[in-house]
Each structure stands twice: as structure tokens, then as C-alpha cells.
Enzyme design. Structure first.
Site, PDB file in Angstrom:
ATOM      1  N   GLU A  42      44.492  52.463  37.357  1.00 18.16           N
ATOM      2  CA  GLU A  42      43.646  53.396  36.383  1.00 18.16           C
ATOM      3  C   GLU A  42      43.151  52.667  35.152  1.00 18.16           C
ATOM      4  O   GLU A  42      44.120  51.780  34.679  1.00 18.16           O
ATOM      5  CB  GLU A  42      44.486  54.475  36.049  1.00 18.16           C
ATOM      6  N   LYS A  60      55.072  62.789  31.061  1.00 20.48           N
ATOM      7  CA  LYS A  60      55.505  62.911  29.775  1.00 20.48           C
ATOM      8  C   LYS A  60      56.118  64.212  29.400  1.00 20.48           C
ATOM      9  O   LYS A  60      55.514  65.379  29.534  1.00 20.48           O
ATOM     10  CB  LYS A  60      54.588  62.189  28.709  1.00 20.48           C
TER      11      LYS A  60
HETATM   12  N1  PSU Z   1      49.716  60.535  30.438  1.00 17.05           N
HETATM   13  C1  PSU Z   1      50.421  59.337  30.156  1.00 17.05           C
HETATM   14  N2  PSU Z   1      49.608  58.200  29.950  1.00 17.05           N
HETATM   15  C2  PSU Z   1      48.070  58.151  30.132  1.00 17.05           C
HETATM   16  C3  PSU Z   1      47.798  59.196  30.695  1.00 17.05           C
HETATM   17  C4  PSU Z   1      48.414  60.515  30.825  1.00 17.05           C
HETATM   18  O1  PSU Z   1      51.613  59.029  30.088  1.00 17.05           O
HETATM   19  O2  PSU Z   1      47.441  57.147  29.816  1.00 17.05           O
HETATM   20  C5  PSU Z   1      46.158  59.380  30.782  1.00 17.05           C
HETATM   21  C6  PSU Z   1      45.957  59.510  32.191  1.00 17.05           C
HETATM   22  O3  PSU Z   1      44.679  58.550  32.368  1.00 17.05           O
HETATM   23  C7  PSU Z   1      45.819  60.620  32.870  1.00 17.05           C
HETATM   24  C8  PSU Z   1      45.130  61.217  31.656  1.00 17.05           C
HETATM   25  O4  PSU Z   1      44.937  60.828  33.826  1.00 17.05           O
HETATM   26  O5  PSU Z   1      45.878  60.724  30.419  1.00 17.05           O
HETATM   27  C9  PSU Z   1      45.293  62.791  31.566  1.00 17.05           C
HETATM   28  O6  PSU Z   1      44.384  63.250  30.412  1.00 17.05           O
HETATM   29  P1  PSU Z   1      44.070  64.855  30.474  1.00 17.05           P
HETATM   30  O7  PSU Z   1      45.573  65.664  29.943  1.00 17.05           O
HETATM   31  O8  PSU Z   1      43.099  65.043  29.130  1.00 17.05           O
HETATM   32  O9  PSU Z   1      43.346  65.369  31.414  1.00 17.05           O
END
Ligand code: PSU
Ligand code: MN
Length: 300
Positions: free
Chosen positions: A19, A152
Site C-alpha cells: 500500500e 489502531k
Molecule cells: N491505519 C494505520 N496506518 C495507516 C492507515 C490506517 O495505522 O497508514 C491508512 C491506510 O491506508 C488505511 C487508511 O487504508 O489509512 C484508512 O483511512 P480512512 O480511515 O480515512 O479510510
């Protein structure tokens, strides 16, 4: 696809997608560029081909060159979830892909395995904000196995597990009964299933897909014990980070990057070490599962 990834996919050799949002928005510069190489090397060391995913110049790319990784890690890329892919392509833009968008592009080119750090999930307070990551809806309809270290604790972990259940997304603990909490090995919530080896994970994945499920699957591996963030440091950063986001009125897709930045800035480098260690371990495990899958699949 890059030439190398296209050749590997065509030959049925193991490939692991990686990713790019975690590089562009989850890790600070210049550590993100070193991490990009480190993750690709971890995949190669296990005998698989790495395929970092991003959109550059309006072209979805699976497998990046060193110069393209420089662009992803150089700052300024927007964060693209699945709904943003068509927009970025239509307007000829650059962007880093989230779990959801990476899974969609990986599946589109026939790469069913992908490694990351943490999944997006249900945010605390989602009852009012409706902030539920598109990662969860995407995994319900995208047939990709995601190796991660859970979510997290900035998220509502039990609600996230419930939404994965609703989406019929299997969640397997890798040598653990506890759903990992990213920086911490145990989020305090159990996983429904556990596997002990890459071969077992590959067998479950094949069975899951052969039974006709359209859903992806989560293989959750806790951070190596030696790299776990100390509980006291973790809890302090979490409280501070949540307060900071509320005080600054940060919402939506900016919440996760803001919290990650606070963890990195406020832990004197400890959270960064933890983060790098866990994504590296996940890239290795994903590659081992990819190898096990390729070994079990006769060339057609
Ligand atoms: N959680 C983490 N590190 C990250 C992300 C999530 O611990 O870098 C990133 C990933 O790319 C995940 C995205 O797919 O954030 C989710 O974002 P949102 O909650 O805006 O969908
Ligand atoms: Mn969100």
C-alpha cells in the site's frame, strides 16, 4: 503493471501488493522512502515479487520503479480511497492508495495478497460522525487477503470487528488469539480464528475463495514482541492525540494521518520503530503466504 509484476502474475509466481498511503501519509519523511525499499526487500527475501500500488499521472500502477517510489514518498500526494480512483484517473492526478483502493487495484490485475500496517475501521464516536473507513466495505467485496497488525486503538476496535463480521470478512490471528492493536500486540479483543503457519493461512484462503465468497480476508499479525510500544507511552500518546484532533477540529480522512503524526512526534521515535517493524513483518508474512499459495497451485 510493471514488467516484472506482469511477468510474475502471468507465470503464477508469488506477488505481494504493498500500500502507498502508509508511505505517503503514515510515515514521516525521509523514513518513508527507506521503508518503501525495506518492504520491497522483505518481500523479495521470502521469494516473492513486491508490487507497490499508487496512481501516478492518472494511471493506476501496480509495481513502482525507484523513481516512482521517490514521487510517492516525496510529499504532496493526495490520499485515494476506492471512490477517488476514477476521479484521479479522469483528471490525470497523482495519489497514494489506501487499503481499500490498493485491494481494488491488486484484485483488478490478479494479485490476491497484500501487506500493510493497520486497517482503517470504525472511528470512535462514529455513531455521531458516521466515520467508518471504506476499507471495511471494500474488504467485503474485494477478494484480497490483507496481512496487517489489526487496527489502531484510535479506532473503536470492537465496532470494527463487528463490521468485518457483517461484511463476512474472515479474521484470522497469526499465532495469536488476540486481535492485535497495531502498536500493541493485544487490542483486548479476541480473534474468531487463528492459524499457525503460512501454509495454514494459504489453505484457509483457497477454501474461502473456492466456496464462492466475494469477500477478502484479514490475517492479523501482532508486532514482534521486542518492538511493541510500551503501554504507558502508548496510552499517553493516544489520549493526547485524540484531544489534539478534537481541539483542532480535524475530521474525515485527515484524522488518521494527524494522529499518526502525533504518535511519531510525541514518542521520540519509538512509535516509528514499532511501525516500521510491524509493516516489515507483515510484508514478510504476506510473501510467505504468497509462496505457499503458488506452491499449492499447479501452473495452468
Ligand atoms: N491505519 C494505520 N496506518 C495507516 C492507515 C490506517 O495505522 O497508514 C491508512 C491506510 O491506508 C488505511 C487508511 O487504508 O489509512 C484508512 O483511512 P480512512 O480511515 O480515512 O479510510
Ligand atoms: Mn474516514
Amino acid at each position: 503493471m510493471s514488467e516484472e509484476v506482469a511477468a510474475a502474475v502471468a507465470a503464477g509466481r508469488p506477488v505481494v501488493a504493498l500500500e502507498s498511503t502508509l508511505l505517503a501519509h503514515g510515515l514521516p519523511r525521509p523514513h518513508n522512502r527507506a521503508a518503501a525499499d525495506d518492504l520491497e526487500a522483505a518481500v523479495r527475501d521470502q521469494g516473492a515479487v513486491p508490487a507497490t500500488v499508487a496512481v501516478l499521472d492518472g494511471v493506476p500502477r501496480v509495481g513502482l520503479s525507484p523513481a516512482e517510489l521517490d514521487r510517492v514518498c516525496g510529499g504532496g500526494l493526495v490520499k485515494l480511497s476506492v471512490r477517488d480512483l476514477g476521479v484521479a484517473v479522469g483528471l490525470g492526478r497523482d495519489g497514494a492508495t489506501t487499503v481499500a483502493a490498493t485491494a481494488a487495484l491488486a484484485q483488478a490485475v490478479g494479485v490476491p495478497l497484500f501487506a500493510t500496517g493497520g486497517l482503517g475501521g470504525v472511528h470512535r464516536g462514529a455513531r455521531d460522525s458516521w466515520d467508518v473507513s471504506a476499507d471495511l466495505a471494500a474488504l467485503a467485496v474485494t477478494g484480497v487477503l490483507v496481512v496487517c497488525s489489526g487496527v489502531k486503538s484510535i479506532l473503536d476496535v470492537p465496532a470494527t470487528l463487528e463490521v468485518l463480521e457483517t461484511g463476512s470478512v474472515p479474521v484470522l490471528g497469526y499465532r495469536t488469539d488476540a486481535f492485535p492493536g497495531f502498536y500493541r500486540r493485544d487490542s483486548g479483543h479476541p480473534v474468531p480464528w487463528r492459524v499457525e503457519s503460512p501454509v495454514e493461512a494459504a489453505a484457509v484462503w483457497r477454501a474461502h475463495r473456492s466456496l464462492g465468497s466475494p469477500a477478502g480476508m484479514v490475517l492479523a499479525q501482532p508486532v514482534p514482541a521486542a518492538d511493541e510500544l510500551a503501554a504507558g507511552v502508548h496510552d499517553r500518546l493516544l489520549d493526547e492525540g485524540m484531544a489534539l484532533v478534537a481541539r483542532r477540529g480535524i475530521t474525515g480522512k485527515d484524522v488518521t494521518p494527524a494522529l499518526l503524526e502525533h504518535f511519531h512526534a510525541g514518542s521520540g521515535g519509538a512509535s516509528l520503530r514499532t511501525n516500521l517493524a510491524l509493516v516489515r513483518a507483515n510484508a514478510e508474512l504476506a510473501a510467505q503466504v504468497a509462496v505457499a499459495l503458488a506452491d499449492a497451485t499447479p501452473p495452468s
